[in-house]
Design an enzyme around this catalytic site. Structure first.
Site, PDB file in Angstrom:
ATOM      1  N   THR A  52       0.918  -1.196  -0.036  1.00 31.69           N
ATOM      2  CA  THR A  52       0.091  -0.025   0.035  1.00 31.69           C
ATOM      3  C   THR A  52       0.740   1.235  -0.068  1.00 31.69           C
ATOM      4  O   THR A  52       0.493   2.167  -0.334  1.00 31.69           O
ATOM      5  CB  THR A  52      -0.864   0.042   1.173  1.00 31.69           C
ATOM      6  OG1 THR A  52      -1.578  -1.128   1.191  1.00 31.69           O
ATOM      7  CG2 THR A  52      -1.910   1.252   1.288  1.00 31.69           C
ATOM      8  N   TYR A 144       7.249 -11.302   5.116  1.00 32.76           N
ATOM      9  CA  TYR A 144       6.104 -10.709   4.370  1.00 32.76           C
ATOM     10  C   TYR A 144       5.720 -11.595   3.342  1.00 32.76           C
ATOM     11  O   TYR A 144       6.216 -11.511   2.120  1.00 32.76           O
ATOM     12  CB  TYR A 144       6.410  -9.229   3.832  1.00 32.76           C
ATOM     13  CG  TYR A 144       5.296  -8.319   3.262  1.00 32.76           C
ATOM     14  CD1 TYR A 144       3.971  -9.160   3.082  1.00 32.76           C
ATOM     15  CD2 TYR A 144       5.503  -7.351   2.302  1.00 32.76           C
ATOM     16  CE1 TYR A 144       2.826  -8.074   2.306  1.00 32.76           C
ATOM     17  CE2 TYR A 144       4.388  -6.528   1.729  1.00 32.76           C
ATOM     18  CZ  TYR A 144       3.062  -7.055   1.844  1.00 32.76           C
ATOM     19  OH  TYR A 144       2.232  -6.447   1.174  1.00 32.76           O
ATOM     20  N   LYS A 174       3.749 -12.010   8.202  1.00 34.27           N
ATOM     21  CA  LYS A 174       2.859 -11.200   7.556  1.00 34.27           C
ATOM     22  C   LYS A 174       2.041 -12.104   6.652  1.00 34.27           C
ATOM     23  O   LYS A 174       2.686 -11.996   5.480  1.00 34.27           O
ATOM     24  CB  LYS A 174       3.149  -9.768   7.111  1.00 34.27           C
ATOM     25  CG  LYS A 174       1.920  -9.065   6.626  1.00 34.27           C
ATOM     26  CD  LYS A 174       2.417  -7.674   6.193  1.00 34.27           C
ATOM     27  CE  LYS A 174       1.397  -6.709   5.395  1.00 34.27           C
ATOM     28  NZ  LYS A 174       0.654  -7.288   4.247  1.00 34.27           N
TER      29      LYS A 174
END
Length: 333
Positions: A52, A144, A174
């Protein structure tokens, strides 16, 4: 062992200055307003320069300076800071890890795997993480895991096995996957030592059922109260309400996604009074017609664009503020 990240972790946009129709220089001066907005709506931490935040479109220096700004601005507001240092150049990732190792306001690191020259095995992913973790000076590191962006075909179980072999100090994951099996595999790996952060907003309830207690997401930038109510309903055993709120969040994502999610979500932030600027190339900005159509789609969902603090939904169970300390949500967040 470091404390886990509980509640909602925002994946904030990197503010850009308008340069024609596309994002220009990083607008570091906007970060304080963005941080204040997130803290006021109940977010507990930020995951900086992820997808993002368009981290892949930032230079080494921009990411370094962005981490420094968040480290200064976030903690006084109660926001814990995770710096996403991963990317295409492993040496740059190490250098960023070395930098944030000395920045007191950064509590942990995230690291995505390279994509262009994709690792050919879970062991290579783990070896990259081992180098980043070694450079981090003891600060916790989170992998991630987002196959939608990396294209890596490896499952959570085989990755966790590789992490145990090569990077036993890895703190957590994550996990940005829709399939709950991966969340559960990570939670059960290495005798439950990983702090697993759910990374798919539309599947938060599923992750909570499996045992996740923290979540990283982009919609937490502008809809945190909705998800805090979802978590509170789950904690209270009210699955009917929790499912209804999850359905609302899915409707929100489905309303934004057709316009190009990352670009459109920046307009949602502007609607709330936090102007993070346009996306940076290669992402395409929304033209005026698309922006009007997005506003109409949000109006159809009864999105409240700024009343009583902003960032709320009229149908978010009447919530009008951040969680209060001592409440079920406040304790989690």
């Amino acid at each position: 062992m470091s404390q886990p990240f509980l509640g909602l972790v925002s994946a904030p946009h990197t503010p850009f200055r308008a340069d024609g129709d596309v994002g220009g220089a990083v607008a570091f001066d906007v970060v304080p307003a963005l941080a204040a907005h997130l803290a006021a709506t109940g977010v507990s931490a930020v995951y900086v320069a992820g997808a993002t935040g368009e981290g892949a479109s930032l230079s080494f220096a921009e990411r370094r300076d962005l981490f420094d700004v968040w480290a200064e601005v976030g903690p006084p507001l109660g926001l814990r800071v995770i710096a996403q240092v991963g990317g295409e150049c492993v040496r740059d990732s190490e250098r960023l890890a070395e930098h944030v190792a000395g920045v007191a306001g950064v509590e942990a690191l995230g690291a995505i795997a390279p994509r262009f020259y994709a690792p050919r095995s879970p062991d290579v992913v783990a070896q990259i993480l081992a180098r980043i973790t070694a450079a981090a000076g003891g600060k916790p590191t989170y992998y991630y895991d987002i196959p939608a962006l990396t294209g890596l075909p490896f499952g959570a179980r085989e990755l966790a096995e590789a992490f145990a072999r090569h990077v036993p100090t890895l703190r957590g994951i994550k996990c940005s996957r829709y399939e709950g099996v991966h969340v559960l595999d990570y939670l059960r790996a290495s005798d439950g030592r990983y702090d697993v952060l759910a990374g798919t907003d539309e599947a938060l309830l599923s992750a909570l059922v499996l045992g996740a207690r923290g979540a990283v997401g982009s919609t937490y930038n502008f809809a945190a109260p909705l998800y805090l109510d979802l978590i509170a309903a789950f904690d209270a055993g009210d699955l009917v309400t929790a499912r209804a709120l999850q359905a609302r969040s899915i409707a929100l994502v489905q309303a934004i996604a057709p316009f190009g999610y990352l670009s459109a979500s920046r307009l949602v932030m502007r609607r709330l009074g936090v102007d993070v600027g346009p996306a940076r190339l290669p992402l395409a900005p929304l033209d005026a017609a698309a922006a009007r159509a997005l506003d109409a789609a949000l109006d159809a969902l009864r999105f409240d664009g700024g009343a009583e603090g902003g960032g709320f939904f009229e149908w978010a169970m009447g919530r009008r503020g951040a969680a209060q300390p001592g409440s079920a949500v406040g304790a989690r967040a």
